[in-house]
Design a protein around this motif. Structure first.
Motif, mmCIF file in Angstrom:
data_model
loop_
_atom_site.group_PDB
_atom_site.id
_atom_site.type_symbol
_atom_site.label_atom_id
_atom_site.label_comp_id
_atom_site.label_asym_id
_atom_site.label_seq_id
_atom_site.Cartn_x
_atom_site.Cartn_y
_atom_site.Cartn_z
ATOM 1 N N ARG A 256 -52.222 93.514 17.884
ATOM 2 C CA ARG A 256 -51.381 94.584 18.417
ATOM 3 C C ARG A 256 -52.231 95.614 19.171
ATOM 4 O O ARG A 256 -51.854 96.065 20.266
ATOM 5 N N THR A 257 -53.366 95.988 18.604
ATOM 6 C CA THR A 257 -54.262 96.935 19.266
ATOM 7 C C THR A 257 -54.734 96.404 20.616
ATOM 8 O O THR A 257 -54.743 97.129 21.619
ATOM 9 N N ALA A 258 -55.127 95.132 20.647
ATOM 10 C CA ALA A 258 -55.602 94.534 21.894
ATOM 11 C C ALA A 258 -54.516 94.549 22.968
ATOM 12 O O ALA A 258 -54.797 94.851 24.139
ATOM 13 N N ARG A 259 -53.277 94.259 22.585
ATOM 14 C CA ARG A 259 -52.175 94.267 23.562
ATOM 15 C C ARG A 259 -51.911 95.670 24.090
ATOM 16 O O ARG A 259 -51.706 95.873 25.283
ATOM 17 N N ARG B 178 -53.223 106.059 21.747
ATOM 18 C CA ARG B 178 -52.452 104.830 21.545
ATOM 19 C C ARG B 178 -53.366 103.680 21.138
ATOM 20 O O ARG B 178 -54.425 103.477 21.733
ATOM 21 N N GLY B 179 -52.955 102.944 20.136
ATOM 22 C CA GLY B 179 -53.708 101.800 19.666
ATOM 23 C C GLY B 179 -54.595 102.085 18.476
ATOM 24 O O GLY B 179 -54.976 101.172 17.736
ATOM 25 N N VAL B 180 -54.937 103.354 18.258
ATOM 26 C CA VAL B 180 -55.825 103.700 17.144
ATOM 27 C C VAL B 180 -55.176 103.447 15.783
ATOM 28 O O VAL B 180 -55.806 102.847 14.896
ATOM 29 N N PRO B 181 -53.907 103.865 15.544
ATOM 30 C CA PRO B 181 -53.329 103.623 14.207
ATOM 31 C C PRO B 181 -53.307 102.154 13.810
ATOM 32 O O PRO B 181 -53.634 101.810 12.671
ATOM 33 N N SER B 182 -52.932 101.259 14.739
ATOM 34 C CA SER B 182 -52.905 99.836 14.393
ATOM 35 C C SER B 182 -54.308 99.294 14.180
ATOM 36 O O SER B 182 -54.534 98.435 13.313
#
Length: 382
Positions: free
Chosen positions: A375-378, A202-206
């Protein structure tokens, strides 16, 4: 020993930056001599970036097998070979051929050293690492400008190729110094997780999409600054080659100064501050003044300064040291997808519409960058 290693890593990043600004600063002279259109620079940059994508995707596996030192030394010699090849090229197809080893070498060293510094050093050193990349990019336009005034663009590539060769020899004879971090590097190695495993995190694509957006804008500004000055502001080709360094000057100064505050401010806040500054620079590009346009590129570079190193340095924090090598390799590949396709796209748009659309083009990708990194940070905080 650790301090000496850091100096060598900085030197390796100077070598990474040296070739990056040569093509853009020399292109206003290169393309008419070779009988191609102004937008053909996009083809060369696409081939270079294609090589970097391949080597970036393979970097985690190759670095685990051979080590960061071996990958770094080999990559520097590959780029030196490519630069000497450019220096003897008298046809466009020759530029394409020698763009391949240049791309392969650049991608491998970029991914390997970014991960190495992210694991073993603070964000301050990451900022200064990319500051030294900026030193290389600043030097090259001046070398090319002198070469255009005294000889030809071939001499510019030959000079930088010689410098690259010397750096490669220095790194070769100091390979034993890299053993200082061997135990911690082995401990952080983990298991190669592969592409499918990376995209399930989670978070890698963004993160990848945001990094793509930033590098697309950065590469477009780098490659087309000189042409923008010639086509839009009516500046001479030799002067424009020198002024192409303004973006790199802003970038390098910003990374040097940012290193003093980055540990306290934090990666995410530095990205936000940099984004605000670079949008001020984009606004200045709309002012109908050549002097203001020159200043705008310095401001944009200054704003860009913390973004790349902070995104990279935050990767082990977000996703763990055991995954950082693989993820940073994919980040480099996504970055080069942006820098492969977006500069040539702008070249086609600029040729068909006007090179005046450069600030709008850059703004689109900078917006993509800040939205996706936030978005990744959130996601990772949750």
């Amino acid at each position: 020993m650790a301090t000496l290693l850091l100096v060598l890593i900085y030197l390796a990043f100077v070598s990474l930056g040296l070739p990056d600004s040569l093509l853009g600063s020399g292109w206003p002279v290169i393309y008419p001599e070779l009988g191609v259109s102004v937008s053909a620079m996009g083809i060369v940059s696409m081939v270079i970036s294609g090589g970097t994508i391949v080597s970036s995707l393979l970097s985690d596996r190759v670095t685990r097998r051979f080590g960061t030192a071996a990958v770094t030394v080999t990559s520097v010699f590959l780029t030196a070979l490519a630069l000497f090849g450019f220096s003897v090229s008298n046809a466009f197809w020759m530029l394409i051929v020698f763009a391949v080893p240049y791309g392969l070498g650049a991608g491998a060293i970029d991914a390997a050293l970014n991960n190495y510094v992210a694991l073993h050093y603070t964000s301050r050193h990451m900022s200064w690492l990319h500051c030294f990349w900026g030193v290389g990019t600043i030097v090259s336009p001046f070398v090319m400008s002198r070469a255009l005034a005294a000889a030809t663009w071939h001499a510019g590539y030959r000079t930088v190729g010689l410098v690259q060769l010397v750096i490669g020899l220095i790194l070769l004879v100091t390979v034993p110094v890299w053993k200082v971090h061997a135990p911690t590097e082995a401990a952080a190695g983990g298991k190669h997780i592969g592409l499918a495993g990376i995209f399930r995190i989670r978070g890698v694509p963004s993160l990848l999409l945001g990094f793509l957006g930033y590098c697309a804008a950065e590469a477009t500004a780098m490659h087309w600054a000189s042409t923008y000055f010639v086509e839009v502001r009516g500046i001479g080709t030799e002067e424009a080659a020198r002024y192409a360094a303004l973006f790199y000057i802003g970038l390098t100064v910003g990374r040097f100064l940012g290193g003093f505050v980055m540990n306290r401010v934090g990666d995410r806040n530095m990205i936000r501050i940099g984004t605000a500054v670079l949008f001020v620079g984009l606004g200045l590009m709309f002012v109908p003044s050549s002097a203001v346009s020159l200043a705008a590129f310095i401001v944009i570079g200054f704003g860009c300064a913390p973004i790349y190193p902070c995104i990279i340095h935050s990767t082990p924090v977000y996703f763990g040291a055991e995954n950082s090598g693989a993820i940073i390799g994919i980040q480099m590949a996504s970055a080069y997808v942006g820098s492969t396709f977006m500069p040539p796209l702008f070249g086609l748009l600029g040729h068909a519409v006007s090179f005046r659309i450069l600030p709008v083009f850059l703004a689109v990708f900078f917006v993509l960058m800040i939205v996706m990194t936030e978005r990744t940070a959130r996601i990772c905080r949750r």
